[in-house]
Design an enzyme around this catalytic site. Structure first.
Site, PDB file in Angstrom:
ATOM      1  N   ARG A  34      15.551 -16.134 -23.643  1.00 41.96           N
ATOM      2  CA  ARG A  34      15.066 -17.131 -24.599  1.00 41.96           C
ATOM      3  C   ARG A  34      16.134 -18.215 -24.776  1.00 41.96           C
ATOM      4  O   ARG A  34      17.323 -17.910 -24.899  1.00 41.96           O
ATOM      5  CB  ARG A  34      14.782 -16.491 -25.962  1.00 41.96           C
ATOM      6  CG  ARG A  34      13.467 -15.710 -26.044  1.00 41.96           C
ATOM      7  CD  ARG A  34      12.234 -16.619 -25.908  1.00 41.96           C
ATOM      8  NE  ARG A  34      10.990 -15.895 -26.024  1.00 41.96           N
ATOM      9  CZ  ARG A  34      10.304 -15.343 -25.011  1.00 41.96           C
ATOM     10  NH1 ARG A  34      10.769 -15.444 -23.770  1.00 41.96           N
ATOM     11  NH2 ARG A  34       9.166 -14.713 -25.229  1.00 41.96           N
ATOM     12  N   ARG A  47      24.292  -3.980 -27.685  1.00 36.26           N
ATOM     13  CA  ARG A  47      24.588  -3.439 -29.014  1.00 36.26           C
ATOM     14  C   ARG A  47      25.325  -2.108 -28.891  1.00 36.26           C
ATOM     15  O   ARG A  47      26.247  -1.821 -29.614  1.00 36.26           O
ATOM     16  CB  ARG A  47      23.301  -3.271 -29.825  1.00 36.26           C
ATOM     17  CG  ARG A  47      22.907  -4.567 -30.502  1.00 36.26           C
ATOM     18  CD  ARG A  47      21.790  -4.369 -31.476  1.00 36.26           C
ATOM     19  NE  ARG A  47      20.546  -4.152 -30.758  1.00 36.26           N
ATOM     20  CZ  ARG A  47      19.338  -4.299 -31.297  1.00 36.26           C
ATOM     21  NH1 ARG A  47      19.218  -4.644 -32.565  1.00 36.26           N
ATOM     22  NH2 ARG A  47      18.242  -4.094 -30.595  1.00 36.26           N
ATOM     23  N   GLY A  65      18.912  -4.096 -21.501  1.00 34.72           N
ATOM     24  CA  GLY A  65      17.627  -3.403 -21.657  1.00 34.72           C
ATOM     25  C   GLY A  65      16.976  -3.264 -20.290  1.00 34.72           C
ATOM     26  O   GLY A  65      17.660  -3.255 -19.260  1.00 34.72           O
ATOM     27  N   ARG A  66      15.649  -3.211 -20.293  1.00 39.64           N
ATOM     28  CA  ARG A  66      14.929  -3.016 -19.024  1.00 39.64           C
ATOM     29  C   ARG A  66      15.280  -4.096 -18.001  1.00 39.64           C
ATOM     30  O   ARG A  66      15.596  -3.815 -16.853  1.00 39.64           O
ATOM     31  CB  ARG A  66      13.411  -3.093 -19.258  1.00 39.64           C
ATOM     32  CG  ARG A  66      12.814  -1.942 -20.007  1.00 39.64           C
ATOM     33  CD  ARG A  66      11.299  -2.160 -20.025  1.00 39.64           C
ATOM     34  NE  ARG A  66      10.612  -1.128 -20.748  1.00 39.64           N
ATOM     35  CZ  ARG A  66      10.381  -1.159 -22.061  1.00 39.64           C
ATOM     36  NH1 ARG A  66      10.799  -2.173 -22.784  1.00 39.64           N
ATOM     37  NH2 ARG A  66       9.733  -0.176 -22.650  1.00 39.64           N
ATOM     38  N   ILE A  67      15.188  -5.374 -18.432  1.00 39.36           N
ATOM     39  CA  ILE A  67      15.389  -6.468 -17.471  1.00 39.36           C
ATOM     40  C   ILE A  67      16.860  -6.547 -17.062  1.00 39.36           C
ATOM     41  O   ILE A  67      17.176  -6.743 -15.885  1.00 39.36           O
ATOM     42  CB  ILE A  67      14.870  -7.806 -18.051  1.00 39.36           C
ATOM     43  CG1 ILE A  67      13.355  -7.712 -18.286  1.00 39.36           C
ATOM     44  CG2 ILE A  67      15.192  -8.975 -17.117  1.00 39.36           C
ATOM     45  CD1 ILE A  67      12.744  -8.883 -19.035  1.00 39.36           C
ATOM     46  N   GLU A 125      11.334 -25.351 -26.351  1.00 42.82           N
ATOM     47  CA  GLU A 125      10.272 -25.468 -25.340  1.00 42.82           C
ATOM     48  C   GLU A 125       9.003 -26.063 -25.898  1.00 42.82           C
ATOM     49  O   GLU A 125       8.646 -25.720 -27.032  1.00 42.82           O
ATOM     50  CB  GLU A 125       9.946 -24.067 -24.789  1.00 42.82           C
ATOM     51  CG  GLU A 125      10.820 -23.698 -23.635  1.00 42.82           C
ATOM     52  CD  GLU A 125      10.540 -22.291 -23.142  1.00 42.82           C
ATOM     53  OE1 GLU A 125       9.372 -21.878 -23.069  1.00 42.82           O
ATOM     54  OE2 GLU A 125      11.520 -21.623 -22.814  1.00 42.82           O
ATOM     55  N   GLY A 146       9.543 -16.809 -15.359  1.00 40.06           N
ATOM     56  CA  GLY A 146      10.116 -15.514 -14.966  1.00 40.06           C
ATOM     57  C   GLY A 146       9.065 -14.450 -14.697  1.00 40.06           C
ATOM     58  O   GLY A 146       9.183 -13.658 -13.758  1.00 40.06           O
ATOM     59  N   HIS A 178       9.951 -21.867 -17.460  1.00 42.10           N
ATOM     60  CA  HIS A 178       9.634 -20.558 -18.066  1.00 42.10           C
ATOM     61  C   HIS A 178       8.626 -19.793 -17.199  1.00 42.10           C
ATOM     62  O   HIS A 178       7.478 -19.571 -17.608  1.00 42.10           O
ATOM     63  CB  HIS A 178       9.093 -20.740 -19.500  1.00 42.10           C
ATOM     64  CG  HIS A 178       9.216 -19.468 -20.305  1.00 42.10           C
ATOM     65  ND1 HIS A 178       9.399 -19.457 -21.670  1.00 42.10           N
ATOM     66  CD2 HIS A 178       9.182 -18.152 -19.949  1.00 42.10           C
ATOM     67  CE1 HIS A 178       9.473 -18.212 -22.113  1.00 42.10           C
ATOM     68  NE2 HIS A 178       9.344 -17.398 -21.080  1.00 42.10           N
ATOM     69  N   THR A 236      17.081 -16.219 -18.451  1.00 41.50           N
ATOM     70  CA  THR A 236      15.629 -16.042 -18.268  1.00 41.50           C
ATOM     71  C   THR A 236      15.045 -15.344 -19.491  1.00 41.50           C
ATOM     72  O   THR A 236      13.936 -14.815 -19.430  1.00 41.50           O
ATOM     73  CB  THR A 236      15.324 -15.190 -17.007  1.00 41.50           C
ATOM     74  OG1 THR A 236      16.107 -13.987 -17.080  1.00 41.50           O
ATOM     75  CG2 THR A 236      15.636 -15.931 -15.728  1.00 41.50           C
TER      76      THR A 236
HETATM   77  C1  DGY Z   1       7.700 -12.812 -22.370  1.00 35.29           C
HETATM   78  O1  DGY Z   1       6.950 -11.897 -22.019  1.00 35.29           O
HETATM   79  O2  DGY Z   1       8.134 -12.868 -23.516  1.00 35.29           O
HETATM   80  C2  DGY Z   1       8.070 -13.849 -21.362  1.00 35.29           C
HETATM   81  O3  DGY Z   1       8.967 -14.763 -21.849  1.00 35.29           O
HETATM   82  C3  DGY Z   1       6.832 -14.554 -20.839  1.00 35.29           C
HETATM   83  O4  DGY Z   1       6.163 -13.695 -20.042  1.00 35.29           O
END
Ligand code: DGY
Length: 328
Positions: free
Chosen positions: A243, A181, A159-161, A272, A292, A290, A241
């Site tokens: 979940r 996917r 995706g974007r990241i 977490e 990022g 956490h 980074t």
């Molecule tokens: C999100 O946006 O879901 C990140 O895990 C926290 O910024």
């Protein structure tokens, strides 16, 4: 007659400029002490708010949603991930859900790249040695890590990241592979020179570095199961980074402890803020809390997105970042 401002209950402390603007626009109830809310306080908040401005530390499950008064119309999440919200239950009750995608992409991709480098080049380990006074001089064979240029990066979730990470990795001389996917459009894949793997198993077995960049959904829970983790090569590095729930954390800790994979860089965890004690004992991991998206810029832009979503919704329009159950 003055128009009644919507009551917005903000569950955590947000950056000051965001809170100030919220106070200007809404009847905003802030959480200046930044005390995380439990199930009971969230249910109470849902009972009085028109809008709940939540974060990932709030568990908005079906019970909280059932406790909502008829006035609750919007859950405007500060964050991209919505796995802490029962979106289907909210929508079934007529409550719209929004999130804040896009504005944290580049910062999260930066952090992912930093974790890849930190794990491969033993950056945190080296810094700790120096700070502990243990640097007694350069040696040809000391603190050797692994070069990342020329290595294969397997991105899970393009995706974007994932794409922002792929761009960075390419600049560092890495070969980009991905599992998703479905394949990304050819124009995107061509620029990234990215290779698509329909089979996650096959990709895992061939990569030097794996990065988890997919959301946590019922379909991705323990996507990296004990069985799949065993497919990784002994020199492989795994970073996450996205979940924690996407990886079987206990199985990962066991593999790392036995040296069956070389290292890991983790910013997120399965339970977490609790971190598996087995991970805490390891040398070959870089563990972050956490962070990022934790830049001043991203956190303000996330807040601005929350405001735009609330304002647009309250003005009777479809908010730009609406989340629907079928998207998950
Ligand atoms: C999100 O946006 O879901 C990140 O895990 C926290 O910024």
């Amino acid at each position: 007659m003055p128009v009644r401002k919507p009551k917005v209950v903000v569950t955590r402390k947000l950056p000051d400029p965001v809170e100030t603007r919220m106070r200007e626009l809404f009847d905003a109830e802030l959480n200046l002490e930044d005390r995380p809310m439990n199930a009971a306080t969230l249910a109470e908040a849902a009972g009085r708010a028109d809008v709940l401005a939540t974060t990932l530390t709030d568990r908005i499950d079906a019970e909280v949603i059932a406790a909502a008064g008829p006035q609750l119309k919007l859950i405007a999440n500060f964050g991209a991930g919505v796995d802490h919200i029962d979106v289907a239950a909210a929508v079934a009750r007529g409550v719209t859900v929004t999130n804040t995608p896009g504005v944290l992409t580049e910062d999260t991709a930066d952090m992912t790249m930093a974790l890849i480098l930190a794990a491969a080049r033993r950056i945190v380990e080296g810094a700790s040695v120096v700070q502990a006074g243990g640097f007694s001089g350069w040696s040809p064979t000391w603190m050797m890590g692994r070069r990342i240029g020329g290595k294969r990066l397997g991105v899970i979730g393009m995706g974007r990241i994932g794409q922002a990470l792929a761009k960075r990795a390419k600049v560092f001389g890495m070969q980009v592979h991905y599992h998703n996917r479905k394949p990304v459009p050819a124009a995107v894949a061509d620029v990234l020179e990215a290779t698509y793997w329909e089979s996650l198993d096959q990709m895992l077995a061939r990569m030097d570095v794996i990065s988890v960049n997919c959301p946590h959904t019922p379909a991705t829970f323990h996507l990296l199961s004990a069985r799949r983790l065993k497919l990784l090569q002994p020199h492989a590095i795994l970073v996450n980074t996205a979940r924690g729930e996407v990886i079987d954390e206990s199985a990962l800790a066991d593999l790392l402890a036995r040296g069956q994979i070389a290292g890991a860089g983790l910013d997120v965890y399965e339970n977490e803020p609790t971190i598996n004690p087995k991970l805490l004992k390891l040398q070959n991991v870089v563990l972050l809390p956490h962070m990022g998206s934790a830049t001043v810029e991203a956190r303000i832009e996330m807040g601005e997105k929350v405001i735009v979503n609330i304002k647009t919704f309250m003005d009777g329009h479809r908010p730009p970042d609406r989340v629907l159950p079928e998207m998950l």
